[in-house]
Design an enzyme around this catalytic site. Structure first.
Site, short mmCIF file in Angstrom:
data_model
loop_
_atom_site.label_atom_id
_atom_site.label_comp_id
_atom_site.label_asym_id
_atom_site.label_seq_id
_atom_site.Cartn_x
_atom_site.Cartn_y
_atom_site.Cartn_z
NE ARG A 1 -3.94 1.99 2.62
CZ ARG A 1 -4.06 2.74 3.69
NH1 ARG A 1 -3.41 2.28 4.66
NH2 ARG A 1 -4.94 3.71 3.67
CG HIS B 1 -0.81 5.63 0.29
ND1 HIS B 1 -1.45 5.91 1.62
CD2 HIS B 1 -2.04 4.66 -0.19
CE1 HIS B 1 -2.88 5.41 1.76
NE2 HIS B 1 -3.04 4.63 0.74
CG ASP B 2 6.28 7.17 -3.34
OD1 ASP B 2 6.34 8.40 -3.02
OD2 ASP B 2 7.31 6.65 -3.67
CG ASP C 1 7.98 11.99 -5.07
OD1 ASP C 1 7.20 11.36 -4.46
OD2 ASP C 1 8.00 13.31 -5.15
CD GLU D 1 3.24 12.47 -0.05
OE1 GLU D 1 3.14 11.15 -0.17
OE2 GLU D 1 3.94 13.00 -0.88
CG ASN E 1 0.13 8.58 4.15
OD1 ASN E 1 -0.58 7.73 3.47
ND2 ASN E 1 0.64 9.71 3.72
CG HIS F 1 -8.06 -3.41 -1.29
ND1 HIS F 1 -9.20 -2.60 -1.69
CD2 HIS F 1 -6.98 -2.71 -1.17
CE1 HIS F 1 -8.80 -1.32 -1.49
NE2 HIS F 1 -7.56 -1.33 -1.05
CG ASP G 1 -5.32 -15.84 -2.43
OD1 ASP G 1 -6.20 -14.75 -2.56
OD2 ASP G 1 -5.16 -16.64 -1.41
C1 HEM Z 1 -8.77 1.88 -5.91
C2 HEM Z 1 -8.74 2.80 -4.91
C3 HEM Z 1 -8.20 2.49 -3.71
C4 HEM Z 1 -9.03 2.62 -2.48
C5 HEM Z 1 -10.22 3.48 -2.26
C6 HEM Z 1 -8.20 2.08 -1.20
C7 HEM Z 1 -8.68 2.34 0.05
C8 HEM Z 1 -8.07 1.48 1.11
C9 HEM Z 1 -8.51 1.46 2.38
C10 HEM Z 1 -9.60 2.53 3.04
C11 HEM Z 1 -7.63 0.87 3.22
C12 HEM Z 1 -7.59 0.63 4.58
C13 HEM Z 1 -7.02 1.67 5.52
C14 HEM Z 1 -7.29 1.58 7.08
O1 HEM Z 1 -8.47 1.63 7.27
O2 HEM Z 1 -6.41 1.06 7.76
C15 HEM Z 1 -6.78 0.08 2.33
C16 HEM Z 1 -5.92 -0.77 2.48
C17 HEM Z 1 -5.12 -1.50 1.78
N1 HEM Z 1 -4.74 -1.07 0.33
FE1 HEM Z 1 -6.13 0.28 -0.88
N2 HEM Z 1 -7.27 1.37 -1.68
C18 HEM Z 1 -7.13 1.40 -3.15
C19 HEM Z 1 -6.47 1.04 -4.02
C20 HEM Z 1 -5.14 0.20 -3.69
C21 HEM Z 1 -4.39 -0.07 -4.61
C22 HEM Z 1 -4.01 0.14 -5.93
C23 HEM Z 1 -3.31 -0.87 -3.77
C24 HEM Z 1 -2.08 -1.53 -4.32
C25 HEM Z 1 -1.68 -2.21 -5.38
C26 HEM Z 1 -3.80 -1.14 -2.40
C27 HEM Z 1 -3.32 -1.73 -1.60
C28 HEM Z 1 -3.99 -1.83 -0.10
C29 HEM Z 1 -3.34 -2.80 1.03
C30 HEM Z 1 -2.39 -3.77 0.62
C31 HEM Z 1 -4.16 -2.34 2.06
C32 HEM Z 1 -4.04 -3.03 3.36
C33 HEM Z 1 -2.95 -2.28 4.19
C34 HEM Z 1 -2.68 -3.03 5.49
O3 HEM Z 1 -2.84 -4.29 5.75
O4 HEM Z 1 -2.35 -2.31 6.55
N3 HEM Z 1 -5.09 -0.33 -2.40
N4 HEM Z 1 -7.23 0.79 1.02
C1 LIG Z 2 3.45 6.63 10.16
C2 LIG Z 2 2.85 7.97 10.61
O1 LIG Z 2 3.90 8.77 10.25
N1 LIG Z 2 1.87 7.96 11.07
C3 LIG Z 2 1.44 9.17 11.69
C4 LIG Z 2 0.09 9.73 11.01
O2 LIG Z 2 -0.45 10.69 11.65
C5 LIG Z 2 -0.71 10.48 13.03
C6 LIG Z 2 -1.65 11.99 13.42
O3 LIG Z 2 -0.89 13.16 12.62
C7 LIG Z 2 0.85 10.50 13.59
O4 LIG Z 2 0.47 10.37 15.04
C8 LIG Z 2 1.50 9.26 13.18
O5 LIG Z 2 2.58 9.07 13.79
#
Ligand code: HEM
Ligand SMILES: CC(=O)N[C@H]1CO[C@H](CO)[C@@H](O)[C@@H]1O
Ligand SMILES: *[C@@H]1O[C@H](CO)[C@@H](O)[C@H](O)[C@H]1NC(C)=O
Ligand SMILES: *[C@@H]1O[C@H](CO)[C@@H](O)[C@H](O)[C@H]1NC(C)=O
Ligand SMILES: *[C@@H]1O[C@H](CO)[C@@H](O)[C@H](O)[C@H]1NC(C)=O
Length: 328
Positions: A66, A70-71, A78, A92, A98, A196, A255
């Site tokens: 993820r 985000h980068d 970058d 960011e 983030n 996801h 998968d």
């Molecule tokens: C299509 C638009 C996308 C939306 C709206 C979206 C939104 C989100 C959100 C809301 C979360 C959960 C954050 C949280 O509540 O902790 C998440 C998690 C995640 N996203 Fe996305 N995402 C998108 C696209 C992507 C893309 C392009 C990737 C990578 C190829 C990605 C990979 C992930 C992964 C791996 C997680 C799990 C992170 C973790 O386990 O900490 N997402 N995403």
């Molecule tokens: C990974 C990281 O930098 N997380 C920060 C996200 O933002 C909160 C609130 O601004 C910080 O407390 C976290 O350290």
């Protein structure tokens, strides 16, 4: 006047330069094996460092994948997501989307190991792209060649994360627009959403679908009604700390289960469910769901390379950071 006359000459020169010096294997200035001469061991070092962390903490794979997303969506790939806030700048990292990013220590460790072998040569943006590839392949996902040659940016703004990252509440029109703005296709959208298939979400990213969806105390009808009680039992109203697996039971393996879940109307976010509301993305979801991901692995590598090309700095733009959390 003098400068005006110079413009056509300058343009002609540019044309000549680009016709004769375009390297056929470069995509937007990046190429596989960019560090072949300057840091031949970089990919092996990054992989070894990443494997070391993932073998001890497999749950770090998802936030690292993820992190590359985000980068790339904010100021291009970058390394801006890696920069720490300073006394005068909210980076960011401190933006709301983030707050759940983790695994910065993996990128920092890989960078430190690479710096030892070839100081000042490899960018943090490239290291993150390589780490994202490696985490996926380490958890049984596909492996793809990563074009490199990115340079690191010097700017990171929390406000830009908010305006460039699609939120989980987006519908298909908004998602398509968000990806198009970054030069990505509808296919990239449905393929990369497959990311996801691993990882977790905090409750607030989807609880609006369970409680008071339209302000009438209702639920999101696009979500399987049998699934709602399961999610409600995990996330009570107002819970901001609990995390839920996006694809239950599958966080350790990359998968095509994501598509099976989305096809059953059990995608966790509105943005996941939205993939069923467009005929092209729906056809892709259904195909991968019914064939256990016949083309998903192949497609994922292609789309990750596309994503990795967004807004990259190359040549003498930007810098090669010494430490990924700080500009030089
Ligand atoms: C299509 C638009 C996308 C939306 C709206 C979206 C939104 C989100 C959100 C809301 C979360 C959960 C954050 C949280 O509540 O902790 C998440 C998690 C995640 N996203 Fe996305 N995402 C998108 C696209 C992507 C893309 C392009 C990737 C990578 C190829 C990605 C990979 C992930 C992964 C791996 C997680 C799990 C992170 C973790 O386990 O900490 N997402 N995403
Ligand atoms: C990974 C990281 O930098 N997380 C920060 C996200 O933002 C909160 C609130 O601004 C910080 O407390 C976290 O350290
Ligand atoms: C960057 O900031 C985080 C807190 O957001 C801190 O934990 C980390 O140590 C900082 N990184 C460095 C290299 O100082
Ligand atoms: C998506 O959301 C936008 C903004 O709220 C809205 O204008 C549009 O009609 C919605 N599109 C679909 C297909 O739901
Ligand atoms: C649901 O949303 C509406 C409109 O925002 C609000 O007036 C109402 O109090 C909410 N109900 C609950 C139970 O939160």
């Amino acid at each position: 006047m003098a400068t005006l006359k110079l413009i056509p000459v300058f343009l002609l020169l540019q044309l000549v330069i680009s016709v004769f010096f375009v390297d056929p294997i470069t995509a937007q200035g990046l190429k596989v094996g960019f560090y072949k001469k300057t840091c031949p061991s970089v990919e092996a070092i990054v992989k070894k460092t990443t494997a070391h962390f993932i073998s001890r903490a497999p749950t770090l794979a998802s936030p690292l994948l993820r992190m590359h997303f985000h980068d790339c969506f904010v100021r291009g790939c970058d390394g801006s997501v890696l920069l720490n806030s300073t006394a005068t700048n909210q980076a960011e990292k401190s933006a709301i989307p983030n707050q759940s990013l983790r695994g910065f220590q993996v990128v920092d460790a890989a960078k430190a190991a690479v710096e030892k072998a070839c100081p000042g040569v490899v960018s943090c943006a490239d290291i993150l792209a390589l780490v994202a590839r490696d985490v996926v392949s380490l958890i049984e996902g596909p492996r793809w060649e990563v074009p490199t040659g990115r340079r690191d940016g010097r700017v990171s703004l929390a406000s830009e994360a908010l305006t460039n990252l699609p939120p989980p509440f987006f519908n298909i029109t908004q998602l398509k627009a968000s990806f198009t703005r970054k030069g990505l296709s509808v296919k990239d959208l449905v393929v990369l959403s497959g990311g996801h298939t691993i990882g977790n979400s905090h409750c607030p990213s989807f609880t609006n679908r369970l409680y008071n969806f339209t302000g009438k105390g209702d639920t999101d009808t696009s979500l399987d009604s049998n699934y709602i009680p399961k999610l409600k039992s995990k996330c009570k109203p107002g819970d901001v700390t609990t995390i839920v697996e996006m694809v239950p039971g599958s966080f350790k393996t990359f998968d095509a289960d994501y598509y099976t879940l989305v096809a059953k109307r059990r995608g966790l976010f509105q943005s996941d469910a939205a993939l069923l509301t467009d005929s092209d993305t729906r056809a892709y979801v259904k195909l991968q769901a019914s064939t256990h991901g016949s083309t998903f692995f192949q497609d994922f590598g292609v789309s990750m390379v596309n994503m990795g090309n967004i807004g990259v700095l190359t040549g003498s733009a930007g810098e090669i950071r010494k430490h990924c959390a700080f500009v030089n």
